[in-house]
Design an enzyme around this catalytic site. Structure first.
Site, PDB file in Angstrom:
ATOM      1  N   ILE A 312       5.948  -3.637  -6.348  1.00 17.69           N
ATOM      2  CA  ILE A 312       6.583  -3.035  -5.476  1.00 17.69           C
ATOM      3  C   ILE A 312       8.027  -2.762  -5.373  1.00 17.69           C
ATOM      4  O   ILE A 312       8.670  -1.968  -5.207  1.00 17.69           O
ATOM      5  CB  ILE A 312       5.857  -3.207  -4.078  1.00 17.69           C
ATOM      6  CG1 ILE A 312       4.141  -3.297  -4.378  1.00 17.69           C
ATOM      7  CG2 ILE A 312       6.355  -2.411  -3.051  1.00 17.69           C
ATOM      8  CD1 ILE A 312       3.837  -1.807  -4.432  1.00 17.69           C
ATOM      9  N   ASN A 337      11.746 -10.420 -14.638  1.00 16.17           N
ATOM     10  CA  ASN A 337      11.568  -9.202 -14.172  1.00 16.17           C
ATOM     11  C   ASN A 337      12.841  -8.522 -13.281  1.00 16.17           C
ATOM     12  O   ASN A 337      13.083  -7.408 -13.214  1.00 16.17           O
ATOM     13  CB  ASN A 337      10.601  -9.504 -12.833  1.00 16.17           C
ATOM     14  CG  ASN A 337       9.151  -9.460 -13.394  1.00 16.17           C
ATOM     15  OD1 ASN A 337       8.852  -9.323 -14.635  1.00 16.17           O
ATOM     16  ND2 ASN A 337       8.348  -9.796 -12.505  1.00 16.17           N
ATOM     17  N   ALA A 383       9.929  -7.605   0.212  1.00 16.69           N
ATOM     18  CA  ALA A 383       8.764  -7.434  -0.850  1.00 16.69           C
ATOM     19  C   ALA A 383       8.247  -8.793  -1.475  1.00 16.69           C
ATOM     20  O   ALA A 383       7.349  -8.779  -2.094  1.00 16.69           O
ATOM     21  CB  ALA A 383       8.910  -6.391  -1.952  1.00 16.69           C
ATOM     22  N   LYS A 429      -5.291  -6.829   3.270  1.00 16.95           N
ATOM     23  CA  LYS A 429      -6.112  -8.277   3.231  1.00 16.95           C
ATOM     24  C   LYS A 429      -5.497  -9.037   4.451  1.00 16.95           C
ATOM     25  O   LYS A 429      -6.182 -10.139   4.980  1.00 16.95           O
ATOM     26  CB  LYS A 429      -5.781  -9.040   2.057  1.00 16.95           C
ATOM     27  CG  LYS A 429      -6.319  -8.472   0.868  1.00 16.95           C
ATOM     28  CD  LYS A 429      -6.000  -9.261  -0.394  1.00 16.95           C
ATOM     29  CE  LYS A 429      -6.787  -8.691  -1.575  1.00 16.95           C
ATOM     30  NZ  LYS A 429      -6.561  -7.010  -1.843  1.00 16.95           N
ATOM     31  N   ASN A 468      -4.960  -2.023  -2.216  1.00 13.53           N
ATOM     32  CA  ASN A 468      -4.753  -2.561  -3.419  1.00 13.53           C
ATOM     33  C   ASN A 468      -3.823  -1.394  -4.333  1.00 13.53           C
ATOM     34  O   ASN A 468      -4.041  -0.307  -4.102  1.00 13.53           O
ATOM     35  CB  ASN A 468      -6.139  -2.608  -4.289  1.00 13.53           C
ATOM     36  CG  ASN A 468      -6.986  -3.653  -3.473  1.00 13.53           C
ATOM     37  OD1 ASN A 468      -6.905  -4.903  -3.996  1.00 13.53           O
ATOM     38  ND2 ASN A 468      -7.814  -3.082  -2.668  1.00 13.53           N
ATOM     39  N   LEU A 470      -2.730  -0.011  -7.675  1.00  8.65           N
ATOM     40  CA  LEU A 470      -3.315   0.223  -9.142  1.00  8.65           C
ATOM     41  C   LEU A 470      -2.019  -0.052 -10.079  1.00  8.65           C
ATOM     42  O   LEU A 470      -0.878   0.431  -9.923  1.00  8.65           O
ATOM     43  CB  LEU A 470      -3.649   1.693  -9.519  1.00  8.65           C
ATOM     44  CG  LEU A 470      -5.134   2.041  -8.890  1.00  8.65           C
ATOM     45  CD1 LEU A 470      -5.377   3.594  -8.983  1.00  8.65           C
ATOM     46  CD2 LEU A 470      -6.175   1.164  -9.517  1.00  8.65           C
ATOM     47  N   THR A 493     -16.436  -8.837 -10.284  1.00  5.65           N
ATOM     48  CA  THR A 493     -16.946 -10.146  -9.676  1.00  5.65           C
ATOM     49  C   THR A 493     -18.398  -9.913  -9.107  1.00  5.65           C
ATOM     50  O   THR A 493     -19.299 -10.668  -8.963  1.00  5.65           O
ATOM     51  CB  THR A 493     -15.684 -10.462  -8.713  1.00  5.65           C
ATOM     52  OG1 THR A 493     -15.866  -9.290  -7.714  1.00  5.65           O
ATOM     53  CG2 THR A 493     -14.499 -10.874  -9.102  1.00  5.65           C
TER      54      THR A 493
END
Length: 658
Positions: A312, A337, A383, A429, A468, A470, A493
């Protein structure tokens, strides 16, 4: 332009050869008919043959041309094309003999008129059939050697025409080793406009609609599908790509029309064809945001992005760079990164972008204070966070230190240094969390709201919450891809696990717009659209590799991971959602925070984490986030509650319909 002229010249040469071949067949047929008639003493002498043969040859060639016999590539001929050839010969011979009769007043043996077109038509059709068969065999040999791939193109528009021209041109180009650079061999075109069916584009026939894709995949021995409708609506795109995925053939596509790149009036479409992505099957329009409003907000300002090297964070940096900021400050603890995004921006913008890349931890209050004091950021996008649910269950103190203490450090420093806006990146979440990661992000939301309620200083605090992402680090898609590419079973899962997905650009679009339109204290929530079953996502991805789920690639169910829900809560279930100018972005109603009570609980949580007292820290996290429950409680409640079961079944139906 040179490529197009070369391609046109090549096609004209082939067309000329075909005309010469047809003329030879018509003349030879006339001589054969005359030889046959000689046994009955009704043949023409050689001098009388010249005018009829020349006339019939010219008339037949004209009729064949008018009926389109020379306007397409005969390697892709169909029954309709053979019928056109037969009609062209019949019309040409009749026209020739009518012209001959009117000009000479001499009658012609009726047998000649009947047999000549029959032999000519048979010869011309046989020539084309043999040519087509030979070419298909030759193409299969090339395909086996890795040169040409028999390709179906979906969409009979301008993009398709340009793409075919480039493919034909590439077939005529040769690399240094003398081999052609072509990858694709266009065989047929699919288009839902029934008026186009039977017509052709650059010699390639439009054979049917998208509903007939499986049929023509088998009939034409197709090895690859290219989706060439860059302006297609998302729902229609999803429907067509779902049909394609069921064929088991690899699928590639052109980008959205707004993402196509044209250099110096050249299309370069061939280089922009890329593999299909699973996000193309999600069935939701991409989030659009007001670039003008964002430009006014970002332009000329010093912007800091913590976690700027992450999925992000790096996309935030890319998009911020487009709006001419005074400076971008990348802060990240992971130097690899940070280095990658730094080099990417340096290559793209050079010295025109004022970029500072710093290796530092948001946990270090004094180091962050030093950075604020030196660079004086006006906008902070926070972030940086630990986001991996199972790993944070094992190391809860790290989630508390990095996510909660890190956010508290950044937010309070932003307030102290009079930053204009502080934007915190959250997650779905955080809604009724069942794991440490989600609870830590909910606590971060509460910290931001706590500071917004104080109304001290000039800083406007904003929270953005989405589902979520992708393709982000740690998401399921990279894992599934690695498993498929390595020939291993894909691991899911739970067969009923459902998630809401968005793409990284969508997530960043939400963050950018939130920052631009926020007044302070809001929590921005995205309408995530339709739910997606993870097992369906895995099946579609397997098909995109040209494989069959459970046959070529197995799917194994491993059981829910620590802290994992069967389904995430619907963000739209929050009470008091208010609309914004973007129809897919809403403002969630904030729960009022008792400032004195919250500050005390936060102090207890910080002290427990600093002592690495895991039991006390997790207990303190439960105390400060009252909606934090165990995943077992949530999942059992979902399974045992009839209303919840009904709701889950509705979600399943929605998935099936999608």
């Amino acid at each position: 332009m040179k490529k197009i002229l070369k391609c046109a010249a090549k096609f004209s040469f082939r067309k000329s050869l075909l005309i010469i071949a047809d003329a030879f067949i018509i003349i030879f047929s006339a001589l054969m008919v005359n030889f046959i008639l000689s046994f009955s003493d009704s043949s023409l002498n050689e001098s009388d043959m010249i005018i009829p043969v020349v006339t019939s040859t010219v008339c037949c060639l004209v009729c064949l041309s008018k009926l389109g016999a020379y306007s397409k590539m005969w390697r892709y001929s169909t029954k309709k094309d053979y019928i056109c050839c037969i009609l062209g010969i019949i019309m040409g011979v009749l026209a020739a003999w009518i012209f001959y009769f009117l000009s000479t007043s001499e009658s012609i043996n009726p047998l000649y008129i009947l047999i000549h077109p029959a032999i000519s038509a048979a010869g011309i059709c046989m020539f084309r059939f043999l040519f087509r068969s030979a070419f298909i065999d030759f193409s299969k040999t090339k395909a086996k050697s890795g040169r040409y791939t028999r390709t179906m193109i979906i969409g009979g528009g301008q993009a398709c025409k340009m793409l075919i021209n480039e493919i034909i041109s590439s077939q005529n180009e040769h690399s240094s080793d003398g081999k052609t650079t072509a990858q694709y061999e266009p065989v047929c075109i699919i288009d839902d406009d029934r008026n186009k069916i039977g017509s052709n584009i650059e010699g390639i026939e439009i054979v049917g609609t998208t509903y007939e894709i499986p049929k023509f995949i088998k009939e034409k021995n197709i090895e690859l599908i290219i989706f060439a409708i860059p302006s297609c609506f998302e729902e229609e795109r999803k429907r067509i790509l779902n049909i394609c995925s069921q064929t088991g053939k690899p699928v590639k596509k052109l980008p959205f029309i707004g993402n196509l790149i044209f250099d110096d009036n050249k299309s370069n479409l061939l280089n922009q064809v890329h593999d299909i992505k699973v996000e193309d099957l999600l069935g939701r329009d991409p989030i659009k945001f007001d670039s003008k409003e964002v430009r006014n907000f970002i332009g000329g300002k010093v912007c800091m992005v913590t976690g700027g090297g992450g999925s992000i964070g790096s996309e935030l940096v890319r998009q911020i760079a487009k709006y001419n900021p005074a400076m971008i400050i990348i802060v990240d603890i992971y130097e690899n990164n940070a280095y990658e995004i730094q080099q990417e921006l340096n290559m793209e913008y050079g010295n025109s972008l004022n970029l500072v890349t710093l290796i530092a931890s948001v946990r270090d209050y004094y180091r962050m204070n030093q950075i604020f004091r030196k660079y004086k950021p006006q906008v902070v996008f926070h972030a940086a966070a630990h986001k991996h649910v199972p790993l944070m269950e094992v190391s809860p103190m790290e989630a508390i230190k990095n996510n909660i203490i890190g956010t508290f450090n950044m937010a309070t420093l932003a307030q102290f240094h009079n930053v204009e806006k502080f934007v915190m990146i959250s997650t779905d979440k955080a809604v009724n969390p069942t794991n440490v990661m989600g609870a830590s992000k909910r606590c971060c939301e509460m910290i931001v709201q706590y500071l917004a309620q104080q109304k001290e200083g000039r800083t406007e605090f904003v929270t953005t919450r989405f589902g979520n992402v992708l393709g982000s680090n740690g998401s399921v898609i990279p894992l599934f891809k690695r498993q498929i590419e390595q020939g291993k079973p894909v691991t899911v899962t739970h067969p009923d696990i459902i998630r809401y997905f968005m793409t990284i650009p969508e997530a960043v679009s939400l963050v950018m717009e939130a920052a631009a339109i926020a007044d302070g204290g809001e929590i921005f929530v995205l309408d995530m659209g339709k739910p997606v079953k993870i097992v369906t996502l895995a099946e579609n991805l397997i098909r995109m590799y040209g494989k069959v789920p459970y046959v070529d690639v197995d799917i194994q169910f491993t059981g829910l991971r620590p802290g994992e829900k069967i389904r995430e809560e619907l963000l739209m279930n929050e009470e008091g959602l208010k609309k914004t100018s973007n129809k897919l972005i809403f403002i969630g109603k904030q729960i009022e925070i008792d400032e004195s009570d919250f500050a005390g609980r936060l102090r207890i949580l910080r002290d427990a984490a600093s002592k690495n007292d895991e039991i006390l820290a997790v207990k303190a996290l439960h105390d400060i986030v009252p909606t934090f429950i165990t995943p077992e409680e949530f999942n059992n409640k979902l399974i045992n509650n009839p209303k919840s079961v009904k709701k889950t079944n509705q979600l399943k139906k929605a998935v099936a319909c999608s």
